[in-house]
Design an enzyme around this catalytic site. Structure first.
Site, short mmCIF file in Angstrom:
data_model
loop_
_atom_site.label_atom_id
_atom_site.label_comp_id
_atom_site.label_asym_id
_atom_site.label_seq_id
_atom_site.Cartn_x
_atom_site.Cartn_y
_atom_site.Cartn_z
N GLU A 32 3.28 19.96 3.72
CA GLU A 32 2.88 18.56 3.55
C GLU A 32 2.17 18.36 2.21
O GLU A 32 2.37 17.33 1.55
CB GLU A 32 1.98 18.11 4.71
CG GLU A 32 2.71 17.99 6.05
CD GLU A 32 3.82 16.96 6.05
OE1 GLU A 32 3.84 16.07 5.16
OE2 GLU A 32 4.68 17.02 6.94
N TYR A 115 -2.18 10.31 6.33
CA TYR A 115 -0.79 10.75 6.57
C TYR A 115 -0.73 12.24 6.86
O TYR A 115 -0.15 12.68 7.86
CB TYR A 115 0.11 10.43 5.38
CG TYR A 115 1.41 11.20 5.50
CD1 TYR A 115 2.39 10.78 6.39
CD2 TYR A 115 1.60 12.40 4.81
CE1 TYR A 115 3.56 11.53 6.57
CE2 TYR A 115 2.76 13.15 4.99
CZ TYR A 115 3.73 12.70 5.87
OH TYR A 115 4.85 13.45 6.08
N ASP A 133 4.69 7.15 6.55
CA ASP A 133 4.91 7.37 5.12
C ASP A 133 5.73 6.21 4.58
O ASP A 133 6.03 5.25 5.29
CB ASP A 133 5.58 8.73 4.85
CG ASP A 133 7.06 8.74 5.23
OD1 ASP A 133 7.51 7.85 5.99
OD2 ASP A 133 7.78 9.63 4.75
N CYS A 194 23.79 0.85 5.63
CA CYS A 194 23.75 0.16 6.91
C CYS A 194 24.96 0.47 7.79
O CYS A 194 24.89 0.36 9.02
CB CYS A 194 23.63 -1.35 6.69
SG CYS A 194 22.17 -1.84 5.75
N CYS A 197 23.91 3.37 9.96
CA CYS A 197 22.57 3.31 10.54
C CYS A 197 22.67 3.13 12.06
O CYS A 197 23.36 2.22 12.54
CB CYS A 197 21.78 2.15 9.94
SG CYS A 197 20.13 1.97 10.65
N CYS A 203 18.80 -4.74 13.66
CA CYS A 203 17.97 -4.85 12.47
C CYS A 203 17.73 -6.32 12.10
O CYS A 203 18.67 -7.07 11.83
CB CYS A 203 18.61 -4.13 11.30
SG CYS A 203 17.69 -4.26 9.75
#
Length: 286
Positions: A32, A115, A133, A194, A197, A203
């Site tokens: 991280e 985070y 994030d 998209c 997706c 959406c």
């Protein structure tokens, strides 16, 4: 939405080291730190080298902080290496050499913010916590709010938005990882895919006809070329490569703008990333 993302992630998620069974909490913390503002492809080989050399917090804590800064090499933002070394020392001194599980304990570690603390708690220990994030914020902004862009961050607002979406505790780690991966690979800032997706059919941004973003813009980072950051990088590169202390005269040769070089050296000294060991010699921290 949650189950669709989890199913997509199980089928399409990348095979990354920190997702492998048995990957340690210390490895998660190191990864991280490395992944902050650095692409995955650059992190993976350095992560492997770092964990081979320092497989535990105790191993890193026993080494000089300058060794961690040198091993950081070209990952950029070398203060992260200094903070990670300080984390290792703190973990040894306060947590008996074991990475803590609790978010509040993780937040007490040097250089660990909201985070990173939640990412380690969730991905290393399976905690039921929201991870936020840039990628996750973008997916939420588009899918749930109908906005093209996530706008400037707000820790409280962003954590509340993600908390509202968390599924049951046993599924929330996979959902956190999945929505982050969706933002990284599919719902990208530019040219979102998209057509592939898994949640495009619900959406809000797509249903609204992909309207342009009208809210506040994210802050754009200043150009790196010719910046004080690049001057700092030149100084750090020279000191990492040197097997001895480096004189002021040698440093003068690494950057053409001497006023900018002076600011870089002063800043690095203040940050603890370099040390003045004589009137005109410098080295990485001992």
């Amino acid at each position: 939405m949650q189950q669709e993302i989890i199913d997509w992630f199980e089928a399409e998620g990348r095979d990354l080291p920190w997702r492998q069974p048995g990957f340690t909490p210390w490895g998660s913390l190191v990864s991280e730190f490395m992944l902050q503002q650095t692409p995955v492809a650059r992190v993976i080989p350095k992560l492997e080298e770092f964990l081979q050399r320092w497989p535990t917090p105790a191993a890193l804590a026993a080494s000089p902080s300058g060794d961690a800064v040198r091993a950081w090499a070209n990952l950029g933002y070398p203060r992260r290496a200094l903070w990670l070394h300080q984390c290792a020392v703190t973990i040894v001194e306060k947590f008996k050499g074991e990475v803590p599980r609790d978010v509040e304990d993780l937040l007490s570690l040097p250089g660990v913010g909201p985070y990173t603390a939640r990412a380690v708690a969730v991905f290393a220990f399976g905690a039921h916590e929201p991870v936020v994030d840039t990628n996750i914020r973008r997916v939420i902004a588009r899918h749930n709010q109908g906005n093209a862009d996530q706008g400037p961050p707000s820790t409280q607002r962003d954590l509340e938005a993600m908390t509202a979406l968390l599924p049951s505790p046993e599924k929330s780690p996979a959902f956190n990882a999945g929505i982050m991966e969706l933002g990284a690979l599919v719902c990208t800032a530019r040219n979102p895919r998209c057509d592939v997706c898994p949640i495009a059919h619900t959406c809000a941004w797509k249903k609204a006809g992909y309207p342009e973003h009208v809210g506040p813009k994210k802050t754009v980072q200043k150009k790196y070329e010719g910046s004080d950051r690049q001057a700092r990088g030149a100084v750090m590169a020279l000191l990492r490569q040197a097997q001895h202390t480096v004189s002021s005269e040698e440093l003068q040769a690494c950057w053409p703008d001497h006023a900018q070089l002076g600011r870089a050296i002063t800043g690095l000294l203040q940050d603890g990333l370099i040390e003045l060991v004589a009137d005109d010699s410098y080295q990485l921290p001992a």
